[in-house]
Motif scaffolding. Structure first.
Motif, PDB file in Angstrom:
ATOM      1  N   ASP A 186       6.824  -0.472   0.610  1.00 44.71           N
ATOM      2  CA  ASP A 186       7.547   0.382  -0.330  1.00 44.71           C
ATOM      3  C   ASP A 186       8.410  -0.460  -1.268  1.00 44.71           C
ATOM      4  O   ASP A 186       9.247  -1.249  -0.804  1.00 44.71           O
ATOM      5  CB  ASP A 186       8.428   1.344   0.472  1.00 44.71           C
ATOM      6  CG  ASP A 186       9.064   2.437  -0.375  1.00 44.71           C
ATOM      7  OD1 ASP A 186       9.038   2.338  -1.621  1.00 44.71           O
ATOM      8  OD2 ASP A 186       9.594   3.398   0.218  1.00 44.71           O
ATOM      9  N   SER A 244      14.140   3.612  -5.798  1.00 48.39           N
ATOM     10  CA  SER A 244      15.479   4.170  -6.047  1.00 48.39           C
ATOM     11  C   SER A 244      16.540   3.080  -6.048  1.00 48.39           C
ATOM     12  O   SER A 244      17.491   3.125  -6.842  1.00 48.39           O
ATOM     13  CB  SER A 244      15.813   5.234  -4.997  1.00 48.39           C
ATOM     14  OG  SER A 244      15.865   4.669  -3.697  1.00 48.39           O
ATOM     15  N   ASN A 288      -0.305   3.962  -3.401  1.00 51.19           N
ATOM     16  CA  ASN A 288      -0.411   5.223  -2.668  1.00 51.19           C
ATOM     17  C   ASN A 288      -1.855   5.547  -2.304  1.00 51.19           C
ATOM     18  O   ASN A 288      -2.116   6.144  -1.248  1.00 51.19           O
ATOM     19  CB  ASN A 288       0.218   6.352  -3.477  1.00 51.19           C
ATOM     20  CG  ASN A 288       1.733   6.386  -3.327  1.00 51.19           C
ATOM     21  OD1 ASN A 288       2.269   5.943  -2.312  1.00 51.19           O
ATOM     22  ND2 ASN A 288       2.429   6.899  -4.327  1.00 51.19           N
ATOM     23  N   LYS A 315       2.799   8.132   1.713  1.00 53.16           N
ATOM     24  CA  LYS A 315       2.966   7.664   0.342  1.00 53.16           C
ATOM     25  C   LYS A 315       4.420   7.288   0.078  1.00 53.16           C
ATOM     26  O   LYS A 315       5.332   7.725   0.777  1.00 53.16           O
ATOM     27  CB  LYS A 315       2.544   8.754  -0.644  1.00 53.16           C
ATOM     28  CG  LYS A 315       1.065   9.066  -0.672  1.00 53.16           C
ATOM     29  CD  LYS A 315       0.778  10.121  -1.728  1.00 53.16           C
ATOM     30  CE  LYS A 315      -0.704  10.450  -1.816  1.00 53.16           C
ATOM     31  NZ  LYS A 315      -0.971  11.466  -2.863  1.00 53.16           N
ATOM     32  N   ASP A 352       7.606   6.823  -3.000  1.00 53.33           N
ATOM     33  CA  ASP A 352       8.101   7.534  -4.173  1.00 53.33           C
ATOM     34  C   ASP A 352       8.467   6.546  -5.275  1.00 53.33           C
ATOM     35  O   ASP A 352       9.013   5.472  -4.997  1.00 53.33           O
ATOM     36  CB  ASP A 352       9.330   8.351  -3.764  1.00 53.33           C
ATOM     37  CG  ASP A 352       9.873   9.192  -4.901  1.00 53.33           C
ATOM     38  OD1 ASP A 352       9.084   9.594  -5.778  1.00 53.33           O
ATOM     39  OD2 ASP A 352      11.093   9.442  -4.916  1.00 53.33           O
ATOM     40  N   ASP A 353       8.189   6.922  -6.526  1.00 53.39           N
ATOM     41  CA  ASP A 353       8.570   6.042  -7.635  1.00 53.39           C
ATOM     42  C   ASP A 353       9.973   6.328  -8.158  1.00 53.39           C
ATOM     43  O   ASP A 353      10.431   5.683  -9.111  1.00 53.39           O
ATOM     44  CB  ASP A 353       7.554   6.107  -8.774  1.00 53.39           C
ATOM     45  CG  ASP A 353       7.491   7.477  -9.451  1.00 53.39           C
ATOM     46  OD1 ASP A 353       8.398   8.314  -9.246  1.00 53.39           O
ATOM     47  OD2 ASP A 353       6.522   7.709 -10.207  1.00 53.39           O
ATOM     48  N   ALA A 354      10.676   7.279  -7.532  1.00 61.75           N
ATOM     49  CA  ALA A 354      12.068   7.591  -7.868  1.00 61.75           C
ATOM     50  C   ALA A 354      12.262   7.889  -9.359  1.00 61.75           C
ATOM     51  O   ALA A 354      13.309   7.603  -9.931  1.00 61.75           O
ATOM     52  CB  ALA A 354      12.993   6.449  -7.444  1.00 61.75           C
TER      53      ALA A 354
END
Length: 344
Positions: free
Chosen positions: A290, A294, A324, A334, A336-338
């Motif tokens: 990851d 964020s 992902n 998956k 998150d791309d924030a």
């Protein structure tokens, strides 16, 4: 097949960029990373052949750098296709290219950075008038130190003046100067923070994990040039697959992974970590697929606050689509791309 090049001095890199900026590796991928423990994914993936295996017929060549800003200069100049790099350096490269040159496509490491100081220093107030080191101006630890000091009303500047003098320099030089009493501490990635603690009796004033929710923050991400991603999407997918395989091996074979990294660090730097140093440093960090987008956004705010980066719309800096896809295929969750993915 893997071919490795050692890190070149910035001046030498600059000459290469001026003369060979348009050069490309035919049917190959040129990967940069640092000779730090926080780049364990790259170090292990190259050493064990996992990245090369995943890339198949695509020839992997590597180049090792001291710090991220020089690495990003190489990527922006067309000398690298992909790089493991700290978020602040990736952000700086994105800003310098007006949001055109690179994408963050995966994570690598979270944690693994500390402010270590002389044993006589017990509080932030005692840092006033002191000299601290970082790996390079504008790199991830440099931004972290300057921002943290600013939150305690201590001023810094890029010329070394201010309440606290900050001296960006090579990590090996930092260890030597700390031993010689020429600096009072440093904000460093692993294994250098642990080397100062074990070899030079430094003590930890700040573990950066304590500054982030749940102790999670990106210290190393995988970036790729936008041009390479556009022209070679399948190669990028294979690179990501190689990272996932490498991180799985590291997580499942931690003892052997630490030994592999230590052997490679000795080959790259000429200095082998003691058992105490590698054990301590290894426990300060964790590999991750990851990119922790964020926290990358927050690090951008920090860089802007201390005047090391101009404010820019970061939407588009992260592309976790291929990651992902790979995670889903592997039965994993998956990421998150924030909100830092492609603009809608």
């Amino acid at each position: 097949m893997v071919a490795m090049k050692r890190w070149l001095p910035v001046a030498t890199v600059g000459l290469l960029l001026a003369g060979c900026a348009s050069a490309a590796t035919e049917n190959g991928l040129r990967l940069g990373y640092l000779g730090n423990l926080t780049h364990a994914t790259a170090i292990v993936g190259v050493a064990n052949g996992l990245l090369a295996k995943s890339l198949g017929d695509t020839r992997l060549t590597t180049q090792v750098f001291n710090a991220g800003p020089a690495e990003m200069t190489a990527l922006l100049g067309g000398q690298l296709d992909a790089a493991y790099v700290g978020p602040s350096s990736a952000l700086n490269g994105y800003v310098r290219s007006h949001g055109q040159a690179l994408k963050i496509i995966a994570g690598a490491t979270m944690g693994g950075a500390e402010l270590v100081v002389r044993s006589s220093i017990d509080s932030v107030a005692q840092l006033k008038g002191k000299t601290l080191a970082t790996p390079q101006l504008g790199n991830t630890q440099d931004v972290a130190l300057r921002y943290w000091l600013s939150q305690h009303d201590l001023k810094t500047s890029t010329d070394g003046s201010g309440d606290v003098a900050i001296r960006p320099q090579d990590n090996a030089t930092t260890l030597d100067q700390f031993r010689a009493g020429k600096i009072d501490g440093a904000w460093l990635p692993e294994p250098w923070a642990s080397r100062l603690v074990v070899e030079a009796q430094a003590k930890v004033l700040v573990d950066e994990r304590d500054l982030w929710p749940d102790g999670r923050f990106a210290s190393t991400d995988l970036v790729v040039s936008t041009k390479f991603l556009r022209e070679h999407p399948e190669t990028v997918r294979r690179l990501i697959a190689g990272e996932l395989a490498t991180n799985d091996w590291i997580s499942n074979s931690a003892v052997q992974a630490a030994k592999t990294v230590n052997t490679e660090l000795q080959r790259l730097s000429g200095a082998k970590l003691t058992d105490e140093e590698i054990a301590r440093a290894w426990g300060q960090q964790q590999v991750t697929d990851d990119p922790l987008a964020s926290t990358v956004g927050v690090q951008a705010d920090h860089a802007v606050t201390v005047g090391l980066m101009s404010a820019i719309d970061l939407r588009g800096i992260v592309d976790v689509g291929p990651l992902n896809e790979a995670l889903t295929a592997a039965g994993k969750q998956k990421v998150d791309d924030a909100g830092l993915g492609a603009k809608q």
